[in-house]
Design an enzyme around this catalytic site. Structure first.
Site, PDB file in Angstrom:
ATOM      1  N   ASP A  78       1.139  -1.130   0.267  1.00 30.23           N
ATOM      2  CA  ASP A  78      -0.155  -0.158   0.266  1.00 30.23           C
ATOM      3  C   ASP A  78       1.246   1.575  -0.543  1.00 30.23           C
ATOM      4  O   ASP A  78       0.113   2.400   0.220  1.00 30.23           O
ATOM      5  CB  ASP A  78      -0.877   0.407   0.929  1.00 30.23           C
ATOM      6  CG  ASP A  78      -2.147  -0.786   1.157  1.00 30.23           C
ATOM      7  OD1 ASP A  78      -2.334  -1.367  -0.368  1.00 30.23           O
ATOM      8  OD2 ASP A  78      -3.013  -1.411   1.390  1.00 30.23           O
TER       9      ASP A  78
ATOM     10  N   ASP B 288     -13.438  37.654 -33.596  1.00 29.21           N
ATOM     11  CA  ASP B 288     -12.952  35.930 -33.554  1.00 29.21           C
ATOM     12  C   ASP B 288     -12.836  34.849 -33.348  1.00 29.21           C
ATOM     13  O   ASP B 288     -13.477  33.541 -33.766  1.00 29.21           O
ATOM     14  CB  ASP B 288     -11.080  36.134 -33.684  1.00 29.21           C
ATOM     15  CG  ASP B 288     -11.113  36.344 -32.104  1.00 29.21           C
ATOM     16  OD1 ASP B 288     -11.175  37.333 -32.128  1.00 29.21           O
ATOM     17  OD2 ASP B 288     -10.643  35.390 -31.656  1.00 29.21           O
TER      18      ASP B 288
ATOM     19  N   GLY C 206     -11.462  30.149 -36.494  1.00 27.16           N
ATOM     20  CA  GLY C 206     -12.544  30.128 -37.357  1.00 27.16           C
ATOM     21  C   GLY C 206     -12.617  30.004 -38.879  1.00 27.16           C
ATOM     22  O   GLY C 206     -12.729  29.463 -39.032  1.00 27.16           O
ATOM     23  N   LEU C 207     -11.396  30.929 -39.338  1.00 24.44           N
ATOM     24  CA  LEU C 207     -11.362  30.445 -40.821  1.00 24.44           C
ATOM     25  C   LEU C 207     -10.827  29.547 -41.621  1.00 24.44           C
ATOM     26  O   LEU C 207     -11.450  29.013 -42.473  1.00 24.44           O
ATOM     27  CB  LEU C 207     -10.331  31.766 -41.174  1.00 24.44           C
ATOM     28  CG  LEU C 207     -10.888  33.500 -41.548  1.00 24.44           C
ATOM     29  CD1 LEU C 207     -10.284  34.504 -41.291  1.00 24.44           C
ATOM     30  CD2 LEU C 207     -12.121  33.732 -42.107  1.00 24.44           C
TER      31      LEU C 207
END
Lengths: 568, 436
Positions: free
Chosen positions: A36, A307, A442-443
């Site tokens: 353990d 944007d 985005g673009l």
């Protein structure tokens, strides 16, 4: 008995270790079998701690079981006390020791050590790590402060208005998600509104610090999974109100400031005003050259910047501990304009709160600690972004979906060298970057959408992410002819085109599998033009649309009719 | 289920080894900072690609295996845990039925599994859940499509690499019998998990010497079991396989006692053991190994200068400590401060112990706090220890080598002798490069 391939939480005694390791002057004696001790490496490797956790293990073996394992507990307690001279001893047991019933806590208490001994009985077969941490903090605080609790009915004296209000920050632990940096950010927020910090616990606190907790005017419950039980006891016992808002995200941080204003009876309006007004001044020369904290986040303006319009309605799936999942849902929807398509948590103790958030978004929460159930839910929801734990990161990777990590279980990457809080103004900045950067910009997204046949736009193209294109790694390969069981007329053309084993994003759970709806070659070709991460969803919706109208063969027109009927 | 001490020597039936010179051994009992045998699953599930390891245990067991495996997984793993709940602890009959249900669920999910190991844990053994019986019952239903075996990986029974021993031992009874018509014709069985690349290297060397046929145990696929019987000669590649060796011998195999193939010297001794059993003449043996030895010397020379005269301290962990110490001392010129090992099985280790320099400080078992005191006092140049101790010791200015890396890397054989030395050089080399 429960089949588990991976767990989000460890056993409860690991929760105790997170409290003990966060503090100073505390030592934990754990009655546990050999092996353990693995838990030490979570702290020394994941958090790169330069000290071993303050834990002594009895590490009994089979040969000891016939003998006196109770004596081993006493020896460990005695030796740990002599060597480490802690101010407080925690004594508990792991799952195996629980079975042999030595009652290490009582044994240790009977030894008359010159320091308080806190006995922890944490049922290892029904409870988990966060609960263990919460119980440990509660028992520790209660044991130390019980004798200081004023008699019932005592009224807490009003704060002298000439003295600044004092707050305790309760909840940050070892192996917590960005706790180290969150503390700094919360201290800044408090300084900004004229609140002093009394005690931060458990991280960095000593037992004598805990004795000073009642000196504060209120408690900030920073991580409810860990701190709520202790905060509630302090509220009952010392009439210390609890600030419950967790300041993750801009809106939540404003609410946090407002709540403190109410609880402490102070005017926070200028801080709130600043948090809105300063947002637009990012490029102001005076501001750039100033070292003062801006008292505001860039997130609101970045999110309004044109944007970011491509973020609108991005489908997001959230999974984590309750605190971070709930916070993420609010940021995603209110501050980034995403659409929540799934939310869940492994924190069963806070399932109710997560279900409420899900219901607000017309969803049903996934309350589970089975990552395969989570994976199925992600596939079913077909999100464009996954916010989850390290396990959801793997799920998302397999499904070819961008992902950001928002919650424990902790991984070495969640302990970055840089300042990287989740809370407060800087936390909101960090979150904006961490969640938005994995997405396609985005673009670029437009171009890929328009010119899907460009050979460089491989399936699952993720541009700057350096991610390999999506490998069709089927969760469940399924013939194109839906309803394989009844597919007397498998679409031979589609099969000949090599389309047969369509990687199905969740279609294994698909509706209409027994409807016998099939796709024409044109239909399947058009379906392939849809971005892969929503294709499974579109496929299922179209099949349902067709099946509902008794259309047996899906053509290009069926696809667009379904699109018009269902919407995006 | 027998709860027997894991340090009991299970090899009492082995022939007495030659070198049993009394060596002073410090025996300590205190906190043992070692893994349990479940950790073996981390490499065994990769070694045998068609096997699945189902731990019957607690959330702690599940957490341990996933933590030891690097905290995360990259595909659906070939191991899992049937986590015992409070209901299972209430009554035994219930737990057995539950286990059958879980196995059923698993086999439906993973029809590709040819061998399923039920792995006992501390809790399953303390509540005396009889996994042997469970495996037998499950075999009635699933064999031959899936074979169900069971072994113990519990911390109360096993230490770290002993999990491989108990796993392989569980496979011994189902190994096919060497056909009687082969008589006592010699066949070589290499025992112990080796990296695939190392197996291939050894296979080439045995071919060159004319030793064969050669089989490896464990095999790369659990379904392709090697055969065993009269004439099978065992060459043990890992020093922690006491029980496996004992059971293989009971099936008629003969043990070829040898040092282990770490470093040039160890590899040569190991190969020579096989060559002698096959009565390969010296010239042929030397010719076969010569190119590898030359290459290995070249590889090792680069690091020897950096290690020579430096002090090493080995904490107990993987059972590889004694062979590694022998390599570090004899081939790298290092000074051994202390060689700790979880337990010493004299029958499998005597050939190695005999090669240690006289007066080497050996320790068996552990009291980690006292051992750390000794380590700090000695200020070794390199400390071999577990991951829980490494960073804290580094913070005290001591160079460390994680012992787990020594188990997970291909380090056996000639072509890895340089890599083995490099692992011990790397931490000090890193310190030398860094100026921050």
């Amino acid at each position: 008995m429960e089949l588990t391939l991976w767990t989000y939480e460890g056993p409860p005694h690991v929760g105790t270790m997170r409290i003990a390791t966060a503090m100073e002057g505390v030592h934990y004696v754990l009655h546990a079998p050999q092996g353990d001790t693995y838990a030490d490496l979570l702290f020394t490797m994941i958090e790169r701690r330069d000290h071993r956790p303050p834990v002594s293990y009895t590490t009994f073996q089979a040969r000891d079981l016939g003998g006196d394992t109770a004596e081993m507990v006493k020896t460990s307690v005695r030796e740990a006390y002599e060597r480490f001279k802690p101010q407080v001893m925690l004594v508990g047991e792991s799952c195996t020791a629980e079975l042999i019933q030595d009652q290490p806590g009582s044994l240790a208490k009977s030894m008359n050590l010159p320091v308080p001994v806190v006995s922890l009985e944490l049922p290892a077969y029904s409870k988990k790590e966060n609960w263990g941490a919460s119980e440990t903090l509660y028992h520790l605080v209660r044991s130390l402060l019980l004798s200081k609790v004023p008699p019932p009915g005592t009224i807490r004296p009003e704060r002298d208005p000439a003295i600044r209000p004092k707050a305790n920050i309760i909840g940050p632990t070892a192996l917590g998600f960005r706790c180290r940096d969150d503390i700094q950010e919360v201290i800044k927020l408090l300084a900004d509104i004229g609140v002093d910090v009394n005690v931060i616990a458990p991280m960095g606190a000593t037992p004598s610090d805990l004795l000073r907790i009642p000196d504060a005017d209120f408690n900030i419950c920073l991580y409810p999974e860990i701190a709520l039980t202790a905060c509630k006891w302090l509220e009952r016992s010392f009439k210390q109100p609890i600030v419950k808002t967790v300041p993750i995200g801009v809106g939540a941080t404003r609410d946090f400031i407002t709540e403190i204003g109410e609880v402490a009876g102070i005017d926070v309006s200028s801080a709130l005003r600043r948090s809105k007004a300063e947002t637009l001044g990012s490029w102001n020369a005076a501001r750039i050259s100033s070292s003062a904290t801006p008292g505001a986040s860039r997130l609101p303006w970045y999110s309004r910047s044109v944007d970011s319009t491509y973020l609108t309605g991005k489908r997001v799936f959230i999974f984590g501990d309750a605190t971070h999942a709930i916070a993420a849902a609010r940021i995603a929807t209110e501050e980034l304009g995403f659409t929540l398509v799934g939310i869940g948590t492994y924190s069963r103790e806070f399932a109710r709160q997560v279900r409420a958030v899900a219901a607000d978004h017309g969803l049903e929460a996934v309350i589970s600690d089975d990552y395969l159930a989570v994976e199925a839910a992600v596939a079913e929801a077909a999100p464009e972004l996954v916010l989850g734990t390290q396990m959801e990161r793997h799920i998302a990777k397999r499904l070819g979906i961008p992902c950001a990590v928002i919650s424990t279980p902790i991984h070495v990457q969640d302990v970055p060298a840089r300042y990287s809080p989740q809370m407060g103004w800087e936390g909101a900045n960090v979150i904006f970057d961490d969640w938005v950067h994995p997405l396609m910009m985005g673009l670029e997204e437009h171009l890929i959408g328009m010119f899907r046949e460009d050979f460089e736009f491989a399936e699952g193209h993720m541009s700057h992410l350096h991610t390999a294109p999506h490998q069709a790694e089927p969760i469940n390969a399924e013939p194109v002819a839906v309803g394989a069981s009844t597919a007397a007329e498998p679409n031979a053309d589609a099969k000949a085109m090599g389309l047969a084993p369509e990687a199905s994003l969740g279609t294994s759970l698909g509706t209409g599998a027994e409807t016998g709806v099939s796709w024409t070659v044109d239909g399947i070709a058009e379906l392939k033009k849809i971005p892969f991460f929503v294709r499974g969803k579109v496929k299922r919706n179209t099949e349902k649309f067709a099946s509902d109208r008794g259309i047996s063969s899906i053509t290009v027109d069926t696809l667009y009719e379904a699109k018009a009927a269902i919407g995006k | 289920m027998a709860l027997e001490p894991c340090t009991k020597s299970p090899t009492a039936t082995l022939p007495a080894a030659t070198a049993t010179a009394e060596l002073p051994v410090l025996r300590e009992r205190g906190q043992r900072e070692v893994f349990c045998g479940l950790t073996g699953i981390v490499w065994l599930h990769r070694k045998m690609q068609d096997a699945f390891f189902l731990v019957v245990g607690s959330r702690t067991c599940a957490h341990l295996v996933q933590s030891a495996a690097g905290v995360m997984i990259f595909a659906e793993p070939r191991f899992g845990t049937a986590i015992l709940g409070e209901r299972d602890l209430a009554g035994l009959a219930d737990a057995n039925e539950e286990l059958e249900r879980v196995v059923e669920e698993l086999l439906v999910r993973r029809p590709d599994i040819s061998t399923l190991f039920l792995v006992g844990s501390c809790p399953s053994e303390v509540i005396k859940l009889d996994l042997a019986k469970a495996a037998e019952k499950l075999n009635h239903r699933h064999f031959p499509k899936t074979r169900v075996l069971n072994y113990s990986g519990s911390g109360i029974e096993t230490t770290f690499t002993q999990g491989e021993d108990t796993c392989l031992a569980s496979m011994v009874p189902v190994l096919p019998e060497k056909p009687p018509e082969t008589g006592e014709t010699a066949e070589l069985l290499i025992v112990g998990s080796l990296a695939d690349v190392v197996e291939d290297q050894f296979t080439r060397l045995f071919n060159k010497m004319g030793i064969g046929p050669v089989a490896f145990f464990p095999p790369r696929r659990a379904a392709n079991l090697p055969r065993v019987g009269k004439g099978t000669k065992l060459l043990v590649a890992q020093p922690f396989l006491s029980e496996t060796v004992r059971l293989l011998m009971r099936r008629g195999a003969e043990l070829l006692p040898s040092p282990y193939p770490f470093g040039i010297e160890g590899t040569t001794a190991w190969l020579r053991t096989a060559a002698e059993a096959w009565e390969i003449d010296d010239a042929q043996f030397e010719a076969a190994i010569a190119p590898s030895v030359t290459r290995a010397k070249l590889g090792l020379d680069r690091y020897r200068a950096l290690l020579s005269g430096r002090k090493a301290f080995l904490f107990p962990d993987s059972q590889l400590e004694i062979p590694l110490a022998r390599f570090l001392s004899r081939e790298c010129g290092m000074e051994l401060i202390e060689v700790g090992t979880p337990y010493i099985d004299r029958k499998l280790m005597d050939a190695e112990i005999a090669l240690l320099p006289e007066g080497t400080s050996l320790s068996e078992g552990q009291d980690v706090e006292k051992q750390l005191d000794r380590c700090r006092e000695a200020r070794p140049d390199i400390t071999v220890c577990g991951l829980g101790l490494a960073n804290p010791l580094e913070a005290e200015g001591l160079s460390t080598k994680w012992s787990i890396e020594l188990v997970f890397s291909p380090l056996h054989g000639y072509d890895q002798a340089g890599d083995l030395a490099e692992l011990f050089v790397r931490s000090s080399e890193r310190r030398r490069r860094l100026s921050v």
